[in-house]
Design an enzyme around this catalytic site. Structure first.
Site, PDB file in Angstrom:
ATOM      1  N   GLU A 323      49.460  31.182   6.178  1.00 50.34           N
ATOM      2  CA  GLU A 323      49.846  30.226   7.215  1.00 50.34           C
ATOM      3  C   GLU A 323      50.964  30.809   8.076  1.00 50.34           C
ATOM      4  O   GLU A 323      51.969  31.310   7.543  1.00 50.34           O
ATOM      5  CB  GLU A 323      50.335  28.919   6.599  1.00 50.34           C
ATOM      6  CG  GLU A 323      49.252  28.061   5.995  1.00 50.34           C
ATOM      7  CD  GLU A 323      49.788  26.748   5.433  1.00 50.34           C
ATOM      8  OE1 GLU A 323      48.955  25.948   4.989  1.00 50.34           O
ATOM      9  OE2 GLU A 323      51.022  26.525   5.434  1.00 50.34           O
ATOM     10  N   CYS A 324      50.813  30.720   9.359  1.00 47.62           N
ATOM     11  CA  CYS A 324      51.859  31.017  10.341  1.00 47.62           C
ATOM     12  C   CYS A 324      52.514  32.375  10.057  1.00 47.62           C
ATOM     13  O   CYS A 324      51.888  33.405  10.241  1.00 47.62           O
ATOM     14  CB  CYS A 324      52.878  29.867  10.375  1.00 47.62           C
ATOM     15  SG  CYS A 324      53.790  29.765  11.930  1.00 47.62           S
TER      16      CYS A 324
END
Length: 436
Positions: A323-324
């Site tokens: 994620e991210c």
């Protein structure tokens, strides 16, 4: 509805961000902890940074409450569980009291938790009363507890502020301006708790300041009720070992997400790419959460042992979820705001460039074979990649296209920070590497 549980509770909000909500919520939690009370603190909306501070202040994990991302029934259950275990519940709001859909005011009204408004009174006098008037009366039915003036310059200043208040906005006291009490911040919000060397001293100073106010008084008990539909989570990850990167570069973790993995039967372990620790060879799946890889890019690029273990994991066809910031680490390179380009893992083709202004912000939802997975996005980088999206999220309020979820071999990567309890089956599919 199930049994009712009563516990004193207070909602700390403000007219805007930057008023001192987190500092004073942390101080209030520490003050009651010092008095021997069991304090449970919640944070409204999607946030990873404020909960780190609040957990340090209260000595307990800080969970998220949000009527959309978490869901009303799940929020109700979390509050009822806290009421059963705690002597005081504190909820810190997000942005201003009425900002967002749903807002802090929506949450406070739904559960009947009285709102204490923190207003920074720096460079302000009687206008303080107008702001308090609006906060107290803008929404009929809002349980309003009172207003506290923050960053007050003198005793005379405090007197003027108090005299300006309308009768239905009780004065909860004031806190003087104190640089040594404020919490430092940067582009994504506050600094992480472990990065503030004197954090406990700052929290203690905030607690001492609040001890002189009526905000420190124990609020009235509120009845919290368990939802009648108590869903059992299936053990969809039974026996699987999930290794999670966790350090200063990869730290954006919802405690509720980790708890869900364990409830679904997974065993969880941690490793630090920043310390060049290898991911466990026996891990069935790996999670690289968001964080600040851009602040540690050169060290991550040098840490060959950790990099080799992640490449071996992917070569073996095992699932890796990112994620991210975790996704940025997987790319070919990451360029910071000064233009310095640093090679990354090269496990997903493409590059990321950091910007000085945020590139995306807001609640989003991924719709897949298992239904909807909810979460949020907030980042200052842009990614270019030849990989086609497997799914594209949509914005909660407008339905417009949001973040892509990329599948590249056994990797699933996206900018969206997912709240896995919103769809356990979707979360389990990510860590099994099966169809989404």
């Amino acid at each position: 509805m199930g049994a009712k549980l009563a516990c004193p509770a207070l909602f700390i909000s403000a007219p805007a961000s930057g008023q001192g909500k987190t500092t004073l919520t942390a101080g209030l939690a520490r003050l009651h902890l010092r008095a021997g009370r069991r304090v449970r603190v919640f944070k409204t909306g999607p946030d990873f940074l404020d909960p780190m501070i609040l957990a340090r202040a209260s000595g307990a994990p800080v969970l998220s409450l949000d009527l959309w991302m978490v869901g009303e029934d799940a929020c109700r259950k979390l509050l009822a569980q806290a009421a059963r275990e705690a002597d005081l519940i504190l909820i810190e709001g997000v942005m201003g009291l009425f900002d967002g859909t749903p807002s802090s005011a929506d949450l406070a009204t739904t559960f009947g938790v009285p709102v204490a408004a923190v207003v920074s009174a720096k460079s302000m006098a009687q206008t303080f009363g107008a702001i308090a008037f609006g906060l107290a009366r803008f929404r009929p039915g809002l349980p309003f507890h009172g207003v506290l003036a923050n960053r007050v310059g003198s005793a005379r200043h405090a007197q003027m502020l108090q005299e300006a208040l309308p009768a239905d906005a009780p004065w909860l006291g004031h806190v003087a301006s104190a640089e040594m009490m404020e919490l430092p911040d940067r582009h994504l919000g506050l600094h992480q708790a472990h990065e503030i060397d004197d954090l406990d001293a700052r929290i203690e100073r905030a607690a001492d300041a609040l001890a002189q106010t009526t905000l420190a008084d124990l609020p009235p008990p509120i009845a919290f009720t368990y939802p009648s539909d108590n869903v059992t989570i299936p053990r969809l990850l039974d026996g699987r070992h999930i290794a999670i990167a966790r350090d200063a570069a990869f730290s954006f973790l919802y405690p509720a997400n980790i708890a869900l993995l364990e409830t679904m039967g997974a065993s969880v372990s941690y490793f630090s790419p920043l310390a060049d620790e290898p991911a466990p060879a026996n891990a069935d799946a790996i999670f690289l959460p968001g964080g600040y890889p851009e602040l540690h890019a050169s060290m991550l690029a040098r840490n060959a042992q950790s990099a080799a273990s992640l490449r071996a994991h992917v070569s073996a066809g095992k699932p890796l979820v990112a994620e991210c910031g975790g996704m940025l680490y997987l790319l070919d390179a990451l360029t910071d705001v000064a233009g310095t380009r640093t090679p990354m893992l090269g496990l997903v083709p493409g590059e990321a460039v950091m910007q000085r202004r945020f590139a995306a912000l807001g609640m989003q939802q991924l719709d897949g074979a298992h239904g909807a997975l909810r979460g949020h996005t907030f980042h200052y980088s842009r990614v270019t990649t030849p990989v086609a999206p497997a799914l594209v999220a949509r914005h909660a309020q407008t339905g417009a296209h949001g973040e892509a979820l990329y599948r590249h071999g056994s990797i699933a990567a996206t900018y969206m920070h997912a709240y896995w309890p919103s769809n356990p089956a979707f979360a389990a599919a990510l860590f099994h590497g099966t169809a989404l």
